[in-house]
Design an enzyme around this catalytic site. Structure first.
Site, mmCIF file in Angstrom:
data_model
loop_
_atom_site.group_PDB
_atom_site.id
_atom_site.type_symbol
_atom_site.label_atom_id
_atom_site.label_comp_id
_atom_site.label_asym_id
_atom_site.label_seq_id
_atom_site.Cartn_x
_atom_site.Cartn_y
_atom_site.Cartn_z
ATOM 1 N N THR A 144 80.672 -37.722 53.165
ATOM 2 C CA THR A 144 79.862 -38.410 52.078
ATOM 3 C C THR A 144 79.734 -36.955 51.040
ATOM 4 O OG1 THR A 144 78.519 -39.806 53.351
ATOM 5 C CG2 THR A 144 77.302 -38.558 51.451
ATOM 6 N N GLY A 146 72.994 -47.371 53.556
ATOM 7 C CA GLY A 146 72.197 -46.258 54.320
ATOM 8 C C GLY A 146 71.324 -45.469 53.043
ATOM 9 N N THR A 183 72.981 -35.740 53.545
ATOM 10 C CA THR A 183 74.156 -36.252 54.315
ATOM 11 C C THR A 183 73.889 -36.356 55.834
ATOM 12 O OG1 THR A 183 76.351 -36.145 54.913
ATOM 13 C CG2 THR A 183 75.267 -34.151 54.153
ATOM 14 N N GLY A 184 74.221 -37.447 56.312
ATOM 15 C CA GLY A 184 73.969 -37.640 57.844
ATOM 16 C C GLY A 184 73.564 -38.886 58.186
#
Ligand code: ASP
Length: 341
Positions: free
Chosen positions: A208, A238, A259-260
């Site tokens: 990402t 997301g 991000t994750g």
């Protein structure tokens, strides 16, 4: 007596000045740093082991990060807008197939690519986002158009695609997002799932992209763009396009891009949580961000990281995975990395 008083005040002034001048490291998260501008980007947090990356990939990541940093710093050092730096750097990263955004987006369980992006202006908290778009070449631009050319904040699916086309975004055939590397990752993932009968959606996130900026006028902006997670259910969205989860910017606080594992970042409203902790707990950016990533999220097995910059020019880039593609450039400092320091 007066002499002694003046002497003491003089010493105190010198000590205070030396302490603040010595604290020029903008990563420190404490003290008064005021670089003219700060620009930070990420290319995703994830499990990066040198022996797992294709040969030469680390260098490719670093080259792309450095080019994106150049794009941001050219805009910001010329007095340009934080928002413009964020959008232009993300467009560049979206066009690189090595990142999970734009061209290199990962595949859904259905073998399609569904892209999410968001952008936020810290001056006004105006924001724009698109989710689940399949034919928009640069979702970050579509997100900015939603912010600037519609009365809305968040548009998804065919409605977002139609809007993007109507305001002049580049539209491509969905096959533009096909890359063999990502397709093979989907196949491997589905194979593993069949063998172990595990649920989908928990693949290690990587790639990402995001950017945050502080410009010379003191404005903060943030943006994030992604293809989501390999083998996500089609229709899944997301955290990246969710304002307050994956992206947030507030001139009185911080600009942040996450991000994750997106589901956790949504549940914990990570981006907004960071801004609130920074503003209301009167703690440094670095300690607020470290707490969220290393204690709160790591404590519930939620992998990921974030980049953030505050209104005084401190930045931070914590992650609880083995690596996060990242880079920072300020008027005084530059750094890029993939693995832990
Ligand atoms: N946060 C993104 C998502 O859940 C994935 C990532 O950052 O790698 O869609």
């Amino acid at each position: 007596m007066l002499k002694f008083f003046l002497f003491t005040v003089g010493i105190l002034l010198i000590v205070t000045t030396l302490t603040s001048c010595g604290d020029r490291d903008p990563a420190n998260g404490e003290g008064e740093v005021s670089p003219e501008f700060v620009f930070v980007i990420h290319g995703g947090a994830g499990v990066f082991n040198p022996d797992q990356l294709p040969e030469g990939r680390e260098q490719e990541y670093l080259d792309a990060v450095n080019r994106a940093l150049d794009i941001g710093s050219e805009i910001l050092s010329g007095g340009g807008d934080a928002l413009e730096a964020v959008e232009q750097a993300i467009i560049y990263l979206e066009d690189q197939p090595i990142f999970n955004a734009g061209r290199g987006a990962v595949f859904t369980s259905d073998g399609t690519n569904e892209l999410d992006a968001s952008i936020m202006d810290g001056r006004t908290r105006n924001s724009g986002a698109v989710g689940g778009v399949k034919n928009v070449k640069n979702p970050i631009t579509a997100a900015r158009k939603v912010m600037e050319e519609s009365p809305h904040v968040f548009m998804v699916g065919p409605g977002a695609e139609q809007f993007a086309a109507s305001v002049g975004c580049d539209i491509v055939d969905p096959s533009y997002f096909y890359t063999a590397e990502r397709f093979e990752a989907l196949q491997r993932r589905q194979q593993r799932e069949m063998e172990s009968e595990t649920e989908d959606g928990d693949d290690a996130p990587t790639g990402t992209v995001g950017a945050v900026a502080l410009d010379m006028n003191g404005n903060l902006a943030a943006g994030t763009s992604t293809g989501g997670m390999t083998n996500k259910r089609f229709g899944r969205i997301g955290d990246s396009p969710v304002i307050g989860a994956g992206t947030y910017a507030d001139n009185a606080g911080v600009a942040v891009s996450c991000t994750g594992h997106g589901e956790f970042f949504i549940r914990y409203a990570v981006a907004h949580d960071l801004n609130s902790r920074y503003k209301y707990q009167n703690i440094s950016l670095d300690s607020a961000a470290s707490y969220i990533i290393h204690e709160k999220l790591a404590g519930i097995d939620a992998s990921g990281g974030l980049i953030a910059v505050d209104r005084n020019g401190h930045y931070t880039m914590p992650f609880n995975t083995s690596g996060m593609i990242r880079g920072v450039v300020t008027s005084e400092y530059r750094k890029s990395a993939v693995y832990r320091d």
